[in-house]
Enzyme design. Structure first.
Site, PDB file in Angstrom:
ATOM      1  N   LYS A 135       0.804  -1.215   0.000  1.00 32.06           N
ATOM      2  CA  LYS A 135       0.000   0.000   0.000  1.00 32.06           C
ATOM      3  C   LYS A 135       0.844   1.275   0.000  1.00 32.06           C
ATOM      4  CE  LYS A 135      -4.006  -1.992  -0.122  1.00 32.06           C
ATOM      5  NZ  LYS A 135      -4.861  -1.882  -1.325  1.00 32.06           N
ATOM      6  N   SER A 349      -2.762 -12.498   3.803  1.00 33.90           N
ATOM      7  CA  SER A 349      -3.277 -12.545   2.435  1.00 33.90           C
ATOM      8  C   SER A 349      -2.280 -13.254   1.518  1.00 33.90           C
ATOM      9  CB  SER A 349      -3.598 -11.145   1.915  1.00 33.90           C
ATOM     10  OG  SER A 349      -2.418 -10.417   1.678  1.00 33.90           O
TER      11      SER A 349
END
Lengths: 403, 123
Positions: A135, A349
């Site tokens: 991110k 994830s």
């Protein structure tokens, strides 16, 4: 004919002459013609057959073609093309800002996890970004795009609904650029995230736990409407998000691997899958873009199920070739495999992404599969994913809001 | 390589004028003696990097019996090629490469080839 002037440093490649003639209607055709006749020159001037090599500058009638249309620049009969050395360098390898260290993450082969020898499996380790997640790319791109367009200027404040990595990345970039940041997050967000956001200096506003992530989004939208000083990058609908992956993540993979058969990433905002997918599809139109998606109701960190009711505006479902549902148990198994076999300490994830990447790889007779691992394992240590029985961990994950 | 005082002054003047950014250009030489400095534009406009932009004709002075040396300044570090310089040597492998340190005032000449850096005697 087109006249092509050859600099002394490239004359060995053309038998010592100062200039040669070539033909073509665009610079690509002219350089292609040269490369056909003088392959050694072609190797120096063209990169992968479709780009100007980094150490060469090309001028057309005294203009640098980078200021024109690059290889697509039209070339008229009688023009002169000049090839020149491109010189660059710089005094230090020190980095002027932490923001400049975002991207250029390692692409590591996972030979111990490839299901059979015909397939090569690679992992893009996004946990190596400065705050430890993919991110950082998105935060930098969204803020710098808004600055460039004039939408974001000194005096304004940032607001984003996020309890996850995006908040931490925005907090880092915002701190260095001098913008205050408020994050809206569900009140049952995990303590590591809350602590990290506080440490980076973000102001926190909590939304009701029962409303989950969508409740945080609604709350943030209400706040933004009330206060015009607030600027909300909103990664789910911000085109700078997939663009960061087109120009960064995807381009970096394409630089390292000229041909990729499958790209696997987690389904969050869809930014990685869309942006990196578009970039890699340029090299291989048959690329399979596969999303790792949590089962409905299973809230894997950083991933969300479309069936849970929200399709981010930047996500074009038609561009996803595969969506593979992954359970919490499978994600945790993936995490453990990564650590056991390849010594990669990754976030939850990534376990789901590995699970899907191996599944896709098993179905290929041969080829190259790239898995994007969004973050490292540090922020998940307290959940003890690596030590407890997998089914027990999977069940316990259902107690928290992981998104 | 010999860099006479007037050429050296031109290098220093351009490097100082470009501060805080790195400066760059080409030096033309004849028989190892610098004759003239051609200032370039640093397309990167950065204190840490340079990307040379210069009249293309200067690159062809070698056809008139001149040699060329690539020049750039290091605003705050010694005049030794950095890793970035070595990685970006490209087509200029083995050719004269001159660096001016504005911190120490030293001027030094080098060649860079196959990842290794060799000093060129300079007076």
């Amino acid at each position: 004919m087109i006249r092509v002037r050859i600099p002394p440093t490239l004359r060995n490649e053309v038998g010592g002459v100062r200039e040669v003639e070539a033909s073509g209607g665009t610079l690509r055709e002219v350089l292609g013609d040269l490369a056909d006749r003088f392959p050694a020159l072609g190797n120096q001037v063209l990169e992968d057959g479709d780009g100007i090599a980094p150490f060469v500058n090309v001028y057309l009638d005294s203009e640098d073609v980078r200021t024109l249309q690059g290889l697509d620049t039209p070339v008229r009969e009688g023009s002169t093309v000049i090839l020149l050395p491109a010189m660059a360098g710089g005094e230090r390898t020190l980095t002027p800002s932490l923001i400049e260290t975002i991207g250029d993450t390692p692409l590591v082969e996972l030979p111990r996890l490839a299901p059979h020898p015909g397939v090569r499996l690679y992992a893009k380790l996004e946990g190596q970004n400065p705050t430890g997640s993919i991110k950082d790319r998105v935060a930098k791109a969204m803020i710098e795009t808004a600055e460039a367009s004039g939408e974001l200027e000194p005096g304004r404040e940032l607001l984003e609904p996020t309890s996850g990595n995006t908040g931490i990345s925005l907090a880092m970039v915002a701190k260095l650029k001098g913008y205050p940041l408020t994050c809206v997050l569900p009140e049952n967000a995990t303590s590591e995230r809350v602590k990290l956001l506080e440490l980076y200096g973000a102001k926190l506003v909590f939304s009701p736990a029962s409303e989950g992530s969508n409740g945080a989004v609604r709350h943030a939208l209400r706040l933004a409407e009330r206060d015009p000083r607030l600027f909300m990058p909103f990664q789910y609908a911000n085109e700078a998000n997939p663009r960061a992956h087109y120009e960064g993540t995807g381009a970096e993979i394409a630089d390292a691997l000229p041909h990729v058969d499958a790209l696997v990433a987690g389904l969050g905002t869809g930014g990685t899958l869309m942006g990196a997918g578009d970039r890699l599809r340029e090299n291989n139109p048959d690329l399979v873009v596969a999303a790792a998606e949590p089962l409905q109701g299973d809230l894997v960190y950083g991933l969300r199920s479309l069936a849970d009711g929200y399709v981010p505006p930047i996500l074009d479902l038609a561009k996803l070739d595969r969506k593979v549902l992954v359970t919490n148990e499978e994600s945790v198994e993936g995490l453990r495999l990564l650590l056991d076999r390849e010594a990669i300490f990754a976030g939850v994830s990534s376990g789901a992404v590995l699970h899907v990447a191996r599944k896709v790889a098993e179905e290929l007779e041969e080829g190259v599969v790239v898995a994007v691992f969004a973050d490292g394992g540090w922020k998940y240590l307290s959940a003890e994913f690596w030590a407890r029985p997998a089914d027990e961990v999977g069940e316990s994950m259902e107690d928290s809001v992981w998104w | 390589m010999v860099i006479p005082a007037e050429v050296r002054s031109a290098l220093v003047e351009h490097a100082e004028a470009e501060l805080p950014n790195e400066a760059c250009g080409l030096i033309s030489l004849r028989n190892g003696v610098a004759e003239r400095f051609f200032p370039g534009r640093n397309r990167s406009a950065s204190p840490y990097r340079f990307e040379l932009e210069i009249d293309p004709e200067v690159w062809f002075l070698e056809d008139e019996g001149n040699e060329l040396a690539v020049f750039h300044s290091h605003p705050s570090s010694p005049p030794r090629p950095s890793r970035t310089d070595v990685e970006n040597i490209g087509l200029w492998e083995g050719r004269p490469y001159v660096i001016l340190s504005l911190r120490t005032g030293e001027l030094a000449a080098w060649t860079i080839a196959d990842g290794s850096v060799d000093s060129l005697p300079l007076s």
